[in-house]
Design a protein around this motif. Structure first.
Motif, PDB file in Angstrom:
ATOM      1  N   ALA A 147       0.829  -1.203   0.000  1.00  0.00           N
ATOM      2  CA  ALA A 147       0.000   0.000   0.000  1.00  0.00           C
ATOM      3  C   ALA A 147       0.867   1.257   0.000  1.00  0.00           C
ATOM      4  O   ALA A 147       0.546   2.241  -0.667  1.00  0.00           O
ATOM      5  N   VAL A 148       1.987   1.231   0.723  1.00  0.00           N
ATOM      6  CA  VAL A 148       2.901   2.373   0.742  1.00  0.00           C
ATOM      7  C   VAL A 148       3.535   2.556  -0.628  1.00  0.00           C
ATOM      8  O   VAL A 148       3.658   3.683  -1.128  1.00  0.00           O
TER       9      VAL A 148
ATOM     10  N   THR B 175       0.436   6.990   3.643  1.00  0.00           N
ATOM     11  CA  THR B 175       1.509   7.970   3.743  1.00  0.00           C
ATOM     12  C   THR B 175       2.806   7.261   4.098  1.00  0.00           C
ATOM     13  O   THR B 175       2.830   6.138   4.576  1.00  0.00           O
ATOM     14  N   LYS B 176       3.891   7.962   3.908  1.00  0.00           N
ATOM     15  CA  LYS B 176       5.217   7.397   4.205  1.00  0.00           C
ATOM     16  C   LYS B 176       5.433   7.198   5.692  1.00  0.00           C
ATOM     17  O   LYS B 176       6.290   6.438   6.111  1.00  0.00           O
ATOM     18  N   GLU B 177       4.654   7.889   6.532  1.00  0.00           N
ATOM     19  CA  GLU B 177       4.795   7.744   7.975  1.00  0.00           C
ATOM     20  C   GLU B 177       4.481   6.334   8.436  1.00  0.00           C
ATOM     21  O   GLU B 177       5.030   5.843   9.403  1.00  0.00           O
ATOM     22  N   CYS B 178       3.576   5.654   7.742  1.00  0.00           N
ATOM     23  CA  CYS B 178       3.216   4.284   8.103  1.00  0.00           C
ATOM     24  C   CYS B 178       4.389   3.344   7.849  1.00  0.00           C
ATOM     25  O   CYS B 178       4.504   2.322   8.510  1.00  0.00           O
ATOM     26  N   GLU B 179       5.268   3.702   6.906  1.00  0.00           N
ATOM     27  CA  GLU B 179       6.395   2.833   6.593  1.00  0.00           C
ATOM     28  C   GLU B 179       7.360   2.742   7.752  1.00  0.00           C
ATOM     29  O   GLU B 179       7.964   1.714   8.014  1.00  0.00           O
ATOM     30  N   ASP B 180       7.492   3.823   8.501  1.00  0.00           N
ATOM     31  CA  ASP B 180       8.393   3.814   9.658  1.00  0.00           C
ATOM     32  C   ASP B 180       7.882   2.909  10.759  1.00  0.00           C
ATOM     33  O   ASP B 180       8.662   2.307  11.496  1.00  0.00           O
ATOM     34  N   ASN B 181       6.572   2.770  10.886  1.00  0.00           N
ATOM     35  CA  ASN B 181       5.981   1.938  11.924  1.00  0.00           C
ATOM     36  C   ASN B 181       6.082   0.450  11.607  1.00  0.00           C
ATOM     37  O   ASN B 181       5.974  -0.376  12.494  1.00  0.00           O
TER      38      ASN B 181
END
Length: 126
Positions: free
Chosen positions: A112-113, A119-125
């Motif tokens: 999905a990323v 958003t790219k913020e979800c990738e960090d999580n």
């Protein structure tokens, strides 16, 4: 003149056994360069809710309604216990659930990323 009926299976109308019918659908698929098909039971062959529900006339009317909805390859079959139960067992094999794992959820989030759905913020999580 009075007619007398003998209480036998052949003459007494209370012993009349109604045939039961059900609707099935034939699914034809082309998988891995092979033609395969299976038959799926769509309706029950008993009359649990409606006493007249398994009669040929009512089953035929319901089949016309299903065809009007766009469902193709429908068939009306007379109930034979052995064949009906075999079809139901076979189609239950296709309904088994596959549970999601944490790895599956992480992979779906990554996809999905990459597709810019998250958003790219979800990738960090992840």
């Amino acid at each position: 003149m009075i007619l007398e009926w003998a209480a036998s299976i052949n003459k007494d109308p209370t012993f009349y056994i109604m045939s039961k019918y059900y609707i099935s659908q034939t699914i034809i698929e082309y998988i891995d360069n092979r033609l395969s098909f299976r038959e799926v039971v769509l309706t029950r062959a008993d009359a649990r809710v409606d006493k007249e529900g398994a009669r040929y006339k009512n089953v035929k009317m319901f089949m016309y309604k299903l065809r009007a909805l766009g469902i193709e390859n429908l068939h009306i079959n007379e109930y034979e216990k052995k064949r009906y139960n075999k079809l139901v067992r076979e189609q239950n094999k296709y309904r088994k659930e596959v549970k999601l794992t944490v790895a599956d959820i992480a992979e779906m989030t990554q996809q999905a990323v990459e597709a810019d759905l998250l958003t790219k913020e979800c990738e960090d999580n992840v």
